[in-house]
Design a protein around this motif. Structure first.
Motif, PDB file in Angstrom:
ATOM      1  N   PHE A 131       0.822  -1.213   0.000  1.00  0.00           N
ATOM      2  CA  PHE A 131       0.000   0.000   0.000  1.00  0.00           C
ATOM      3  C   PHE A 131       0.858   1.266   0.000  1.00  0.00           C
ATOM      4  O   PHE A 131       0.451   2.293  -0.537  1.00  0.00           O
ATOM      5  N   PHE A 132       2.028   1.182   0.627  1.00  0.00           N
ATOM      6  CA  PHE A 132       2.918   2.346   0.668  1.00  0.00           C
ATOM      7  C   PHE A 132       3.736   2.480  -0.621  1.00  0.00           C
ATOM      8  O   PHE A 132       4.328   3.532  -0.872  1.00  0.00           O
ATOM      9  N   GLN A 133       3.794   1.414  -1.407  1.00  0.00           N
ATOM     10  CA  GLN A 133       4.578   1.443  -2.646  1.00  0.00           C
ATOM     11  C   GLN A 133       3.758   1.947  -3.835  1.00  0.00           C
ATOM     12  O   GLN A 133       4.312   2.469  -4.796  1.00  0.00           O
ATOM     13  N   ILE A 134       2.453   1.722  -3.767  1.00  0.00           N
ATOM     14  CA  ILE A 134       1.604   1.942  -4.945  1.00  0.00           C
ATOM     15  C   ILE A 134       1.292   3.414  -5.269  1.00  0.00           C
ATOM     16  O   ILE A 134       1.345   3.799  -6.440  1.00  0.00           O
ATOM     17  N   PRO A 135       0.992   4.252  -4.272  1.00  0.00           N
ATOM     18  CA  PRO A 135       0.417   5.570  -4.613  1.00  0.00           C
ATOM     19  C   PRO A 135       1.270   6.434  -5.561  1.00  0.00           C
ATOM     20  O   PRO A 135       2.501   6.412  -5.522  1.00  0.00           O
ATOM     21  N   ASP A 136       0.546   7.176  -6.390  1.00  0.00           N
ATOM     22  CA  ASP A 136       1.199   8.162  -7.259  1.00  0.00           C
ATOM     23  C   ASP A 136       1.506   9.411  -6.463  1.00  0.00           C
ATOM     24  O   ASP A 136       2.357  10.201  -6.831  1.00  0.00           O
ATOM     25  N   MET A 137       0.738   9.595  -5.395  1.00  0.00           N
ATOM     26  CA  MET A 137       0.956  10.772  -4.540  1.00  0.00           C
ATOM     27  C   MET A 137       0.529  10.442  -3.117  1.00  0.00           C
ATOM     28  O   MET A 137      -0.448   9.723  -2.907  1.00  0.00           O
ATOM     29  N   TYR A 138       1.270  10.959  -2.142  1.00  0.00           N
ATOM     30  CA  TYR A 138       0.833  10.894  -0.750  1.00  0.00           C
ATOM     31  C   TYR A 138       0.177  12.227  -0.399  1.00  0.00           C
ATOM     32  O   TYR A 138       0.618  13.280  -0.878  1.00  0.00           O
ATOM     33  N   VAL A 139      -0.854  12.155   0.452  1.00  0.00           N
ATOM     34  CA  VAL A 139      -1.497  13.382   0.916  1.00  0.00           C
ATOM     35  C   VAL A 139      -1.428  13.409   2.444  1.00  0.00           C
ATOM     36  O   VAL A 139      -2.039  12.578   3.116  1.00  0.00           O
ATOM     37  N   GLY A 140      -0.650  14.349   2.970  1.00  0.00           N
ATOM     38  CA  GLY A 140      -0.529  14.477   4.420  1.00  0.00           C
ATOM     39  C   GLY A 140      -1.253  15.719   4.898  1.00  0.00           C
ATOM     40  O   GLY A 140      -1.914  16.417   4.120  1.00  0.00           O
ATOM     41  N   GLU A 141      -1.136  15.993   6.192  1.00  0.00           N
ATOM     42  CA  GLU A 141      -1.816  17.149   6.779  1.00  0.00           C
ATOM     43  C   GLU A 141      -0.985  17.673   7.943  1.00  0.00           C
ATOM     44  O   GLU A 141      -0.038  17.032   8.380  1.00  0.00           O
ATOM     45  N   THR A 142      -1.406  18.826   8.435  1.00  0.00           N
ATOM     46  CA  THR A 142      -0.623  19.471   9.494  1.00  0.00           C
ATOM     47  C   THR A 142      -1.315  19.302  10.844  1.00  0.00           C
ATOM     48  O   THR A 142      -1.559  20.273  11.546  1.00  0.00           O
ATOM     49  N   THR A 143      -1.653  18.081  11.186  1.00  0.00           N
ATOM     50  CA  THR A 143      -2.374  17.871  12.448  1.00  0.00           C
ATOM     51  C   THR A 143      -1.440  17.910  13.649  1.00  0.00           C
ATOM     52  O   THR A 143      -1.697  18.598  14.619  1.00  0.00           O
ATOM     53  N   CYS A 144      -0.362  17.146  13.619  1.00  0.00           N
ATOM     54  CA  CYS A 144       0.561  17.166  14.764  1.00  0.00           C
ATOM     55  C   CYS A 144       1.986  17.390  14.259  1.00  0.00           C
ATOM     56  O   CYS A 144       2.284  17.172  13.082  1.00  0.00           O
ATOM     57  N   ASP A 145       2.859  17.802  15.159  1.00  0.00           N
ATOM     58  CA  ASP A 145       4.231  18.117  14.756  1.00  0.00           C
ATOM     59  C   ASP A 145       4.964  16.894  14.201  1.00  0.00           C
ATOM     60  O   ASP A 145       5.722  16.991  13.242  1.00  0.00           O
ATOM     61  N   GLY A 146       4.726  15.734  14.845  1.00  0.00           N
ATOM     62  CA  GLY A 146       5.397  14.513  14.400  1.00  0.00           C
ATOM     63  C   GLY A 146       5.076  14.206  12.945  1.00  0.00           C
ATOM     64  O   GLY A 146       5.967  13.887  12.140  1.00  0.00           O
ATOM     65  N   LYS A 147       3.813  14.322  12.598  1.00  0.00           N
ATOM     66  CA  LYS A 147       3.411  14.052  11.216  1.00  0.00           C
ATOM     67  C   LYS A 147       4.007  15.090  10.264  1.00  0.00           C
ATOM     68  O   LYS A 147       4.571  14.749   9.227  1.00  0.00           O
ATOM     69  N   LYS A 148       3.880  16.345  10.634  1.00  0.00           N
ATOM     70  CA  LYS A 148       4.366  17.424   9.749  1.00  0.00           C
ATOM     71  C   LYS A 148       5.807  17.189   9.326  1.00  0.00           C
ATOM     72  O   LYS A 148       6.170  17.360   8.173  1.00  0.00           O
ATOM     73  N   LYS A 149       6.640  16.813  10.306  1.00  0.00           N
ATOM     74  CA  LYS A 149       8.060  16.645   9.983  1.00  0.00           C
ATOM     75  C   LYS A 149       8.306  15.312   9.256  1.00  0.00           C
ATOM     76  O   LYS A 149       9.191  15.223   8.416  1.00  0.00           O
ATOM     77  N   ALA A 150       7.499  14.313   9.587  1.00  0.00           N
ATOM     78  CA  ALA A 150       7.655  13.016   8.893  1.00  0.00           C
ATOM     79  C   ALA A 150       7.348  13.168   7.404  1.00  0.00           C
ATOM     80  O   ALA A 150       7.965  12.509   6.559  1.00  0.00           O
ATOM     81  N   TRP A 151       6.422  14.063   7.081  1.00  0.00           N
ATOM     82  CA  TRP A 151       6.075  14.258   5.660  1.00  0.00           C
ATOM     83  C   TRP A 151       7.297  14.711   4.863  1.00  0.00           C
ATOM     84  O   TRP A 151       7.452  14.380   3.699  1.00  0.00           O
ATOM     85  N   GLU A 152       8.135  15.501   5.530  1.00  0.00           N
ATOM     86  CA  GLU A 152       9.314  16.010   4.803  1.00  0.00           C
ATOM     87  C   GLU A 152      10.248  14.859   4.436  1.00  0.00           C
ATOM     88  O   GLU A 152      10.931  14.909   3.416  1.00  0.00           O
ATOM     89  N   ILE A 153      10.269  13.829   5.274  1.00  0.00           N
ATOM     90  CA  ILE A 153      11.102  12.658   4.955  1.00  0.00           C
ATOM     91  C   ILE A 153      10.441  11.841   3.843  1.00  0.00           C
ATOM     92  O   ILE A 153      11.082  11.471   2.861  1.00  0.00           O
ATOM     93  N   LEU A 154       9.139  11.617   3.988  1.00  0.00           N
ATOM     94  CA  LEU A 154       8.446  10.811   2.973  1.00  0.00           C
ATOM     95  C   LEU A 154       8.380  11.525   1.624  1.00  0.00           C
ATOM     96  O   LEU A 154       8.301  10.878   0.577  1.00  0.00           O
ATOM     97  N   ALA A 155       8.430  12.853   1.654  1.00  0.00           N
ATOM     98  CA  ALA A 155       8.390  13.606   0.386  1.00  0.00           C
ATOM     99  C   ALA A 155       9.627  13.324  -0.471  1.00  0.00           C
ATOM    100  O   ALA A 155       9.618  13.569  -1.679  1.00  0.00           O
TER     101      ALA A 155
END
Ligand code: BJ8
Length: 424
Positions: A131-155
């Protein structure tokens, strides 16, 4: 499970590591789910989905891509799936719920990051989840600090769009969220190459509302005494709803709800009528995180509702379907999504009101407020939750945990003591 090795290899997965996960999951699932008595027949669909968990839905998503369609991987219930489906895309929830993925996340994230974020990052970096390999795009959000910064790695791995979620719910915040949805429409149009017309968005809104109505119907059945379905099974339905085809999800949940309604008319339950009824509130429990439900239900009590994103927060409140223009529809979307009460908002009295209201509706005897360790939002809010519940004479305990098995026996002791107190 059918043979999906070629598909996983084509997805550039680490097959050896992935084999380890495939070996443990059936046994874990069998022990937790299939051993339950008096399960509704309608659970057969969900058992099948789990038995083919990394095969059947991923192959549908890949087929969609082969036909020219796009897949969007999402991480939060604030992402408006309606927009993606309106553009002919597919949105699939990606949250990682297994300890198996945590060490992979810990390689790059601070240890004091919640397990949900670590597992999500680990699943992608270790290449052990299709499921993590397939997407053409990930869509994140700015709910918590942990997620916000993790998006920068996944980007660095996958094209990424971040939706800015307001932190308050004033009129200007809802207006700002409308702007975010408008921008998201443009992004999705660009990725899919399809226009989101009012007609298409209207269809998308109806599609997702139907799914919500079916899940609402299912949860309504859980209000009955005796309860016609275990908490574990109901949680599994919601977890699968995150990534299943929405129309099929509605169909299967309605089918199951119909069976439960029949059970109710015959006073048939999975637990005795006098079983203690528990609400689980707090952080989401992504698949395959069934830890707390399993502990509660093996101790003879029933989980009758989850005040969580893998529960009522996912499907309550429908989007108004009467909008004719894109502007009206986007306004309706923003209003509906901003009714969801995540601890990322301040202040957040709506969540406490929800817990108290649902405690009555589902006739709960006690509330287990569960927090994923290192989630500051829910952990801090638990103080106010506890206070409000005490004022209402609603017994509760607060639990901090993660995905590991280390605290299992300790939790069992605490939960059993809490249930014992409720039985007196
Ligand atoms: S709407 S609960 S899905 S943000 S548990 S990652 S908040 S540190 S998951 Fe969530 Fe959307 Fe809110 Fe729901 Fe951060 Fe907390 Fe971890 Fe969390």
């Amino acid at each position: 499970m059918a043979d999906y090795r070629q598909m996983w290899a084509d997805l550039n997965m680490d097959l050896e590591k992935h084999d380890v996960l495939c070996e443990v999951l059936p046994e874990a699932f069998g022990g937790v789910f299939l051993s339950q008595e008096k399960r509704p027949e309608g659970m057969d669909f969900y058992d099948f989905v789990v038995s083919e968990i990394h095969g059947v839905r991923p192959s549908e998503l890949i087929e969609h891509q082969k036909q020219g369609g796009k897949v969007f991987g999402t991480f939060c219930v604030y992402v408006p799936d309606e927009v993606v489906f309106a553009a002919g895309g597919i949105a699939a929830g990606l949250c990682g719920g297994s300890q198996f993925w945590v060490p992979g996340g810990e390689k790059v994230l601070p240890i004091n990051t919640c397990a949900l974020i670590k597992a999500s990052v680990g699943a992608r970096l270790d290449k052990t989840c299709p499921f993590f390999q397939i997407p053409d795009m990930y869509v994140g959000e700015t709910t918590c600090d942990g997620k916000k910064k993790a998006w920068e790695i996944l980007a660095g791995e996958v094209p990424f769009h971040v939706i800015d979620i307001p932190q308050m719910k004033r009129d200007k915040d809802i207006a700002a969220f409308e702007g975010e949805i408008m921008e998201f429409i443009q992004i999705v149009e660009k990725v899919t190459g399809n226009k989101v017309t009012p007609e298409k968005l209207g269809q998308g809104i109806k599609l997702i509302n139907e799914k919500r109505r079916a899940l609402q119907r299912l949860y309504n059945a859980r209000k009955a005494t005796p309860v016609p379905i275990s908490g574990k099974d109901a949680l599994l339905v919601t977890q699968i709803a995150f990534y299943d085809d929405p129309a099929r999800c509605a169909q299967m949940a309605n089918r199951l709800a119909e069976e439960l309604e029949q059970r109710i008319s015959q006073q048939e339950g999975v637990f005795p009528a006098d079983a203690v009824r528990i609400m689980v509130s707090g952080t989401p429990m992504a698949i395959p995180n069934w830890k707390i439900h399993h502990l509660v239900e093996t101790a003879g009590a029933a989980v009758v509702v989850e005040e969580a994103c893998t529960g009522t927060r996912y499907f309550e409140n429908l989007v108004d379907e009467s909008g004719q223009t894109l502007e009206e529809q986007v306004r309706a979307l923003a209003e509906r999504y901003m009714k969801t009460n995540c601890a990322c908002f301040t202040p957040n009295p709506g969540r406490i009101d929800d817990i108290i209201r649902m405690a009555k509706e589902y006739k709960v005897d006690g509330i287990i407020d569960v927090n994923l360790q290192f989630c500051n939002l829910y952990s801090t809010e638990s103080y106010l939750v506890k206070q409000a519940l005490a004022e209402q004479n609603l017994p509760s305990i607060h639990i901090e945990t993660d995905y590991s098995e280390q605290d299992y026996e300790q939790l069992r002791t605490r939960i059993e003591a809490f249930l014992e107190m409720l039985r007196k």
